[in-house]
Design a protein around this motif. Structure first.
Motif, PDB file in Angstrom:
ATOM      1  N   LEU A  69       0.838  -1.202   0.000  1.00  0.00           N
ATOM      2  CA  LEU A  69       0.000   0.000   0.000  1.00  0.00           C
ATOM      3  C   LEU A  69       0.871   1.250   0.000  1.00  0.00           C
ATOM      4  O   LEU A  69       1.792   1.373   0.817  1.00  0.00           O
ATOM      5  N   PRO A  70       0.600   2.187  -0.880  1.00  0.00           N
ATOM      6  CA  PRO A  70       1.376   3.440  -0.890  1.00  0.00           C
ATOM      7  C   PRO A  70       1.124   4.232   0.385  1.00  0.00           C
ATOM      8  O   PRO A  70       0.008   4.252   0.908  1.00  0.00           O
ATOM      9  N   GLU A  71       2.145   4.875   0.873  1.00  0.00           N
ATOM     10  CA  GLU A  71       2.021   5.645   2.117  1.00  0.00           C
ATOM     11  C   GLU A  71       1.266   6.944   1.853  1.00  0.00           C
ATOM     12  O   GLU A  71       1.577   7.685   0.916  1.00  0.00           O
ATOM     13  N   LEU A  72       0.268   7.216   2.680  1.00  0.00           N
ATOM     14  CA  LEU A  72      -0.523   8.427   2.513  1.00  0.00           C
ATOM     15  C   LEU A  72       0.286   9.673   2.827  1.00  0.00           C
ATOM     16  O   LEU A  72       0.117  10.718   2.191  1.00  0.00           O
ATOM     17  N   GLY A  73       1.136   9.590   3.823  1.00  0.00           N
ATOM     18  CA  GLY A  73       1.895  10.761   4.240  1.00  0.00           C
ATOM     19  C   GLY A  73       1.182  11.513   5.357  1.00  0.00           C
ATOM     20  O   GLY A  73      -0.026  11.352   5.580  1.00  0.00           O
ATOM     21  N   LEU A 205      -6.831   1.904   4.817  1.00  0.00           N
ATOM     22  CA  LEU A 205      -6.375   3.265   5.110  1.00  0.00           C
ATOM     23  C   LEU A 205      -5.557   3.320   6.395  1.00  0.00           C
ATOM     24  O   LEU A 205      -4.611   4.108   6.510  1.00  0.00           O
ATOM     25  N   ILE A 206      -5.906   2.506   7.380  1.00  0.00           N
ATOM     26  CA  ILE A 206      -5.138   2.479   8.633  1.00  0.00           C
ATOM     27  C   ILE A 206      -3.704   2.068   8.364  1.00  0.00           C
ATOM     28  O   ILE A 206      -2.757   2.662   8.901  1.00  0.00           O
ATOM     29  N   VAL A 207      -3.527   1.062   7.520  1.00  0.00           N
ATOM     30  CA  VAL A 207      -2.175   0.610   7.180  1.00  0.00           C
ATOM     31  C   VAL A 207      -1.478   1.640   6.298  1.00  0.00           C
ATOM     32  O   VAL A 207      -0.299   1.947   6.497  1.00  0.00           O
TER      33      VAL A 207
END
Length: 299
Positions: A69-73, A205-207
């Motif tokens: 999963l791409p990191e949201l930042g 989204l948590i990850v």
């Protein structure tokens, strides 16, 4: 038009007042369970803050979710909290729908007693788990070099900036408890499907926001579902709303039937009652054409 609006407002007010009368009676009988559940929520918060004392920032552990999963930042980390807030507020408002809507399947006090029992059981397991082993937090404020990684905690912001209470995710506990409760007592199939889809998105989204490791979310999925399955079979089933034994009686002896009509709509047609009858503890969804003539597995 004004006469029609006034008449409908009068019906709404009578229905609202009748529901308050019934819920106050239930609250008087079950207040100790609600208070105990709320106190346990506070204790759980203290435990989560306490483990922050033991947290030691370190290298982030290898995690398959972090690779996939791409990191949201940091600037987009609020997205997961927004989804969780939507789930929480939606469920909270739904539990109070009997005060307004004609169609009602639950009692607000009793449903919250049940929900709090689920939450407390899961949170006890969670506290035992995250005190057994403290993992280096993957969230931005828990990493090495952050001033928030160790105590003293950041004041009232500790709820959002806690570290160490990882396995398993508290957000997933609340989300799964709410969705499973609606799955059993809700009536709209489309909303149930959307709710489960939202929880799956919440998990990802948590990850992606690096608030938990993937294992924290995975453990929550099977632990919460197993705990709810076990406790749900131990707790008494919620009473059928077509039964009117909980409604207050008046001096003329007619309020019982009148309140029954107010709480379950203006119609007293037997077909309407059959649609409201639970089968094996599960409420029929809107759109189903199954009719039940007798109460099965009643309270």
């Amino acid at each position: 038009m004004s006469l029609y609006i006034g008449r409908e407002a009068s019906k709404l007010w009578k229905r609202f007042w009748a529901e308050i009368t019934t819920e106050l009676k239930l609250l008087f009988e079950n207040w100790k369970y609600l208070v105990a559940g709320i106190i346990c929520q506070y204790i759980h918060g203290l435990a989560a803050r306490g483990v922050h004392y033991f947290h030691q920032p370190g290298p982030i552990l290898q995690d398959v979710g972090f690779f996939l999963l791409p990191e949201l930042g940091q600037d987009k980390a609020y997205i997961s909290e927004t989804v969780f807030t939507f789930i929480f507020v939606s469920f909270f408002l739904w539990t109070f729908h009997p005060f307004i809507l004609k169609s009602k399947k639950i009692y607000t006090v009793l449903i919250w007693c049940r929900v709090l029992a689920f939450l407390v059981a899961c949170q006890i397991l969670r506290v035992i788990t995250f005190y057994s082993t403290q993992l280096p937090g993957p969230n931005y404020h828990c990493r090495e070099g952050s001033k928030l990684a160790t105590l003293p905690p950041p004041g009232i912001r500790g709820v959002l900036y806690g570290c160490g209470d990882l396995i398993f995710s508290s957000h997933m506990i609340f989300s799964l408890v709410f969705v499973r409760t609606y799955q059993k007592y809700g009536t709209r199939r489309f909303i149930k499907q959307c709710a489960w889809f939202t929880v799956v998105i919440q998990s990802l989204l948590i990850v992606a926001a690096r608030k938990h490791y993937t294992v924290d979310v995975v453990v929550a999925w099977y632990t919460v579902n197993l705990v709810l399955y076990f406790i749900d079979h131990k707790l008494p089933e919620l009473p059928d709303r077509s039964a009117s034994f909980l409604l207050p009686l008046s001096k003329d002896g007619r309020t019982k039937e009148e309140n029954h009509k107010l709480l379950n709509g203006n119609s007293g047609d037997p077909i309407d009652r059959r649609l409201r009858t639970p089968v094996n503890g599960k409420f029929l969804e809107e759109g189903n054409t199954v009719h039940v003539d007798t109460v099965m597995n009643g309270v």
